[in-house]
Motif scaffolding. Structure first.
Motif, PDB file in Angstrom:
ATOM      1  N   ALA A  52     -55.532  20.244   4.836  1.00  0.00           N
ATOM      2  CA  ALA A  52     -56.168  19.498   3.753  1.00  0.00           C
ATOM      3  C   ALA A  52     -55.541  18.112   3.638  1.00  0.00           C
ATOM      4  CB  ALA A  52     -56.028  20.249   2.440  1.00  0.00           C
ATOM      5  N   ALA A  53     -56.360  17.125   3.308  1.00  0.00           N
ATOM      6  CA  ALA A  53     -55.841  15.761   3.141  1.00  0.00           C
ATOM      7  C   ALA A  53     -54.913  15.667   1.936  1.00  0.00           C
ATOM      8  CB  ALA A  53     -57.004  14.784   3.001  1.00  0.00           C
ATOM      9  N   HIS A  54     -55.169  16.482   0.882  1.00  0.00           N
ATOM     10  CA  HIS A  54     -54.378  16.312  -0.346  1.00  0.00           C
ATOM     11  C   HIS A  54     -52.898  16.624  -0.147  1.00  0.00           C
ATOM     12  CE1 HIS A  54     -55.186  20.761  -1.070  1.00  0.00           C
ATOM     13  NE2 HIS A  54     -53.895  20.678  -1.330  1.00  0.00           N
ATOM     14  N   GLY A  55     -52.585  17.371   0.917  1.00  0.00           N
ATOM     15  CA  GLY A  55     -51.184  17.673   1.181  1.00  0.00           C
ATOM     16  C   GLY A  55     -50.458  16.574   1.935  1.00  0.00           C
ATOM     17  N   LEU A  56     -51.211  15.604   2.484  1.00  0.00           N
ATOM     18  CA  LEU A  56     -50.607  14.545   3.301  1.00  0.00           C
ATOM     19  C   LEU A  56     -50.734  13.159   2.680  1.00  0.00           C
ATOM     20  CD1 LEU A  56     -51.851  15.594   6.873  1.00  0.00           C
ATOM     21  CD2 LEU A  56     -49.762  16.286   5.691  1.00  0.00           C
ATOM     22  N   VAL A  57     -51.405  13.077   1.508  1.00  0.00           N
ATOM     23  CA  VAL A  57     -51.648  11.784   0.863  1.00  0.00           C
ATOM     24  C   VAL A  57     -51.068  11.797  -0.542  1.00  0.00           C
ATOM     25  CG1 VAL A  57     -53.428  10.156   0.093  1.00  0.00           C
ATOM     26  CG2 VAL A  57     -53.748  11.430   2.223  1.00  0.00           C
ATOM     27  N   HIS A  58     -50.255  10.759  -0.886  1.00  0.00           N
ATOM     28  CA  HIS A  58     -49.718  10.639  -2.247  1.00  0.00           C
ATOM     29  C   HIS A  58     -50.858  10.358  -3.222  1.00  0.00           C
ATOM     30  CE1 HIS A  58     -45.500  10.843  -1.245  1.00  0.00           C
ATOM     31  NE2 HIS A  58     -45.627   9.910  -0.325  1.00  0.00           N
ATOM     32  N   GLN A  59     -50.925  11.142  -4.301  1.00  0.00           N
ATOM     33  CA  GLN A  59     -52.018  10.993  -5.255  1.00  0.00           C
ATOM     34  C   GLN A  59     -51.933   9.664  -6.006  1.00  0.00           C
ATOM     35  OE1 GLN A  59     -53.061  14.444  -7.732  1.00  0.00           O
ATOM     36  NE2 GLN A  59     -53.347  13.036  -9.446  1.00  0.00           N
ATOM     37  N   HIS A  60     -50.744   9.208  -6.354  1.00  0.00           N
ATOM     38  CA  HIS A  60     -50.623   8.047  -7.239  1.00  0.00           C
ATOM     39  C   HIS A  60     -51.041   6.743  -6.573  1.00  0.00           C
ATOM     40  CE1 HIS A  60     -46.776   7.968  -5.064  1.00  0.00           C
ATOM     41  NE2 HIS A  60     -46.700   6.679  -5.369  1.00  0.00           N
ATOM     42  N   ASN A  61     -50.896   6.652  -5.242  1.00  0.00           N
ATOM     43  CA  ASN A  61     -51.250   5.391  -4.573  1.00  0.00           C
ATOM     44  C   ASN A  61     -52.134   5.565  -3.341  1.00  0.00           C
ATOM     45  OD1 ASN A  61     -49.485   6.471  -2.715  1.00  0.00           O
ATOM     46  ND2 ASN A  61     -47.917   4.875  -2.939  1.00  0.00           N
ATOM     47  N   ASN A  62     -52.530   6.789  -3.054  1.00  0.00           N
ATOM     48  CA  ASN A  62     -53.422   7.098  -1.925  1.00  0.00           C
ATOM     49  C   ASN A  62     -52.823   6.700  -0.574  1.00  0.00           C
ATOM     50  OD1 ASN A  62     -55.971   8.403  -1.502  1.00  0.00           O
ATOM     51  ND2 ASN A  62     -56.789   6.468  -0.725  1.00  0.00           N
ATOM     52  N   GLN A  63     -51.502   6.672  -0.477  1.00  0.00           N
ATOM     53  CA  GLN A  63     -50.822   6.336   0.762  1.00  0.00           C
ATOM     54  C   GLN A  63     -50.465   7.610   1.534  1.00  0.00           C
ATOM     55  OE1 GLN A  63     -50.175   3.015   1.958  1.00  0.00           O
ATOM     56  NE2 GLN A  63     -51.723   2.754   0.354  1.00  0.00           N
ATOM     57  N   VAL A  64     -50.603   7.558   2.850  1.00  0.00           N
ATOM     58  CA  VAL A  64     -50.246   8.691   3.692  1.00  0.00           C
ATOM     59  C   VAL A  64     -48.724   8.836   3.706  1.00  0.00           C
ATOM     60  CG1 VAL A  64     -50.419   9.695   6.011  1.00  0.00           C
ATOM     61  CG2 VAL A  64     -52.277   8.270   5.122  1.00  0.00           C
ATOM     62  N   ILE A  65     -48.238  10.056   3.592  1.00  0.00           N
ATOM     63  CA  ILE A  65     -46.797  10.286   3.604  1.00  0.00           C
ATOM     64  C   ILE A  65     -46.239   9.999   4.997  1.00  0.00           C
ATOM     65  CG2 ILE A  65     -47.002  12.070   1.820  1.00  0.00           C
ATOM     66  CD1 ILE A  65     -46.511  14.118   4.023  1.00  0.00           C
ATOM     67  N   LYS A  66     -44.942   9.874   5.097  1.00  0.00           N
ATOM     68  CA  LYS A  66     -44.309   9.645   6.390  1.00  0.00           C
ATOM     69  C   LYS A  66     -44.373  10.910   7.230  1.00  0.00           C
ATOM     70  CE  LYS A  66     -40.971   6.284   4.589  1.00  0.00           C
ATOM     71  NZ  LYS A  66     -39.526   6.012   4.361  1.00  0.00           N
ATOM     72  N   LYS A  67     -44.652  10.746   8.514  1.00  0.00           N
ATOM     73  CA  LYS A  67     -44.754  11.920   9.390  1.00  0.00           C
ATOM     74  C   LYS A  67     -43.432  12.669   9.474  1.00  0.00           C
ATOM     75  CE  LYS A  67     -43.801   9.564  13.800  1.00  0.00           C
ATOM     76  NZ  LYS A  67     -44.305   9.244  15.159  1.00  0.00           N
TER      77      LYS A  67
END
Length: 616
Positions: free
Chosen positions: A404-419
């Motif tokens: 799911a995308a929601h587990g890899l994207v920060h909700q507050h700024n819609n930025q992808v987390i670091k791999k």
């Protein structure tokens, strides 16, 4: 906002669920599982109730049931369809080989030959791209040909056509997509003088459905005999007389030639071409010449007949000119390579086989609460540790994880987390064992470009891919789940499996993978359940066409925190496919509410495009 969980809730068994009252309700087995390349017929009974009898049948002439299986299943008292061996596993339809529906009434020639009637050589393949060559269908995803034909294709795959005897008709149809090429490892033909081990395999991306115009040719037994003088047939789209390419498939009967006679004929011209006849070859032809395979026929079949079935005796390989008097066509002796063929297919399909766990998942509990998953039952299940939190995913390729995308994207700024914050584990159903193994190295993260959930209420396009740095080795513990086909059906009431390492109903993280079976819910009914939440002045996300719901109206069975990104799988013909990705839900197993899943079938093109663009 304590009402929506962006990670879903899992699979707990409450104390009350161990007490199951005896019911006088009529036992039903539900709709029988469909049979690919076959059908199901109702023999007796009604409404799939207890003791009803059904029969599975394969599409005759092209597929058959395994020997000894009559296809009959009875609705048993435990709510399962079972055969005479008390097994609930439906049989597979096995392709019929070497038995064309059109019989040859006479014999023609290739070099000076007759056009082959439609359907008479349904295993014939046309290869184009760098010249013209032939091939032989030997399985629903496998083509056999000559190594020297594929040796021309250094930078691209050949175009593969089947199903018609006319070249113009063939090349107007879309070619079959190629997954990989497999030239025999001992083939080495520098200078065009060494045709030993002249055999290769083409692995197709998608299976062929067999019919009157496309059918596999049987492989020979390892100890197959090639008696001198026995008549066989060759077919091909190669040159006719005057070096003109044929527009129609041609065929010719040719007898097997004594090996010593053939070797002597080659010795006569050895000063011109330093070619040798090995024990991995056979010869066929007439001493007077005039009948032969020729340029463009290479890779095609030389077939012999056993009873009612044709088998692949040889592969068109080489010869001295075309139809030259005193010379013969030389063919790769297929019987010498049966072990290599089977080994190559087995190893390659182990990489690409999907949705067929070695351990079957028996339905042995009511649809309330969850069960610990036996080892090997969900070999595509991933455990993801993302910034210290737990989530799920599924293997869909040797270097690709679907989640799911929601587990890899920060909700507050819609930025992808670091791999570097993603730890991926696979291959065991026990969390402790997984965490003690080294995590898989992540190469890149690919959330869907349309996903944006800064308000915590937008779960549309909740899908993402994780690319691994190194390919996985598939086994009974690690296997990919199949992607859905185009137009895959999500029928209301159809029961699927969800699995995950998320919270149980006592809010504890389980130490083992758990699974549960829950049915698909009508989309309108699910929307109504969400509307009921809004009536209570609680916010809730919208249910879009890119989502579906699954669960029970009485609740008690659901995905839970820590399961987000995990699989919801459906089964078709004994194969599991990824129907959904755990996305969101309202509370945990709440009565009147359902789990919501990303509808994977809507994203197959995006998945394939993303994987292709990031292949290197």
């Amino acid at each position: 906002m304590d009402w929506v969980y962006s990670t879903l809730w899992l699979l707990g068994v409450s104390v009350c669920e161990f007490w199951v009252p005896v019911s006088s309700a009529v036992i039903g087995c539900g709709e029988p599982e469909p049979l690919p390349n076959g059908r199901v017929t109702f023999i007796s009974g009604s409404q799939n109730q207890h003791l009803s009898v059904i029969q599975y049948q394969c599409n005759e002439q092209f597929y058959s049931l395994p020997e000894g299986h009559n296809g009959n299943f009875t609705c048993s008292s435990d709510g399962k369809w079972k055969d005479h061996l008390n097994s609930s596993l439906i049989p597979q339809c096995i392709p019929v080989c070497g038995c064309p529906t059109v019989k040859l009434s006479g014999f023609g020639r290739i070099l000076g030959g007759e056009p082959a009637p439609a359907g008479s050589f349904p295993w014939q393949v046309l290869l184009t791209g760098n010249g013209r060559g032939g091939g032989i269908v030997i399985g629903d995803r496998w083509i056999m040909t000559a190594a020297h034909v594929l040796d021309r294709y250094h930078w691209e795959f050949p175009k593969v056509y089947v199903g018609h005897n006319n070249v113009d008709e063939l090349i107007q149809s879309p070619p079959l997509e190629v997954a990989s090429l497999h030239i025999h490892p001992e083939y080495s033909n520098i200078g065009d003088v060494n045709y030993d081990h002249d055999i290769a395999l083409i692995h197709l991306k998608h299976p062929i459905t067999f019919n009157a115009h496309i059918m596999p040719l049987c492989l020979p037994a390892k100890d197959a005999k090639y008696p001198t003088g026995r008549n066989g047939l060759i077919s091909g789209f190669g040159n006719k007389e005057r070096d003109m390419a044929t527009n129609n498939l041609m065929y010719v009967p040719l007898p097997v030639v004594n090996q010593t006679i053939c070797r002597k004929s080659i010795e006569k011209v050895k000063n011109e071409r330093n070619l040798s006849l090995t024990d991995n070859m056979l010869c066929a032809g007439n001493s007077e010449g005039g009948k032969d395979s020729c340029t463009g026929d290479s890779g095609g079949a030389y077939i012999l007949k056993e009873g009612d079935y044709f088998w692949a005796a040889g592969i068109v390989s080489w010869g001295i000119n075309c139809g030259e008097p005193g010379q013969y066509g030389v063919y790769t002796r297929v019987a010498n390579y049966v072990d290599w063929i089977k080994k190559t297919i087995e190893e390659e399909e182990q990489k690409t086989i999907c949705g067929r766990p070695m351990v079957s998942i028996e339905i042995h509990q009511r649809i309330l609460g969850g069960e610990v998953a036996p080892k090997g039952t969900f070999p595509w299940q991933m455990l993801l540790s993302v910034e210290g939190g737990r989530s799920g995913g599924m293997v869909i390729g040797d270097r690709w994880i679907l989640t799911a995308a929601h587990g890899l994207v920060h909700q507050h700024n819609n930025q992808v987390i670091k791999k570097s914050e993603v730890m991926a584990y696979v291959g065991d159903n026990n969390v402790e064992n997984l965490l003690q193994s080294p995590p898989l190295e992540v190469a890149s993260l690919h959330p869907h470009p349309g996903y944006s959930n800064t308000d915590g209420l937008s779960f549309n396009h909740d899908i993402a891919l994780i690319k691994l740095q190194h390919p996985l080795t598939f086994s009974s513990s690690i296997m990919q789940v199949c992607l859905p086909a185009k137009g895959a059906e999500y029928s209301t009431g159809r029961v699927g499996w969800v699995s995950g390492f998320g919270l149980k109903d006592d809010d504890e993280k389980p130490s083992n993978l758990r699974y549960v079976r829950i049915p698909l819910v009508d989309q309108a009914k699910c929307r109504s359940s969400i509307d009921e939440v809004r009536k209570k002045k609680r916010e809730a996300p919208d249910l879009t066409d890119g989502m579906f719901c699954a669960g029970l109206p009485e609740g008690g069975k659901d995905t839970c925190a820590g399961d987000g990104g995990g699989p919801y799988v459906l089964k078709y013909g004994g194969v599991f496919w990824a129907a959904g990705i755990a996305s969101w839900g309202i509370d945990c197993g709440e009565p009147g509410q359902y789990g919501v899943y990303t509808r994977v079938a809507n994203y197959v093109e995006w998945i394939k495009k993303t994987m292709e663009e990031n292949r290197n």
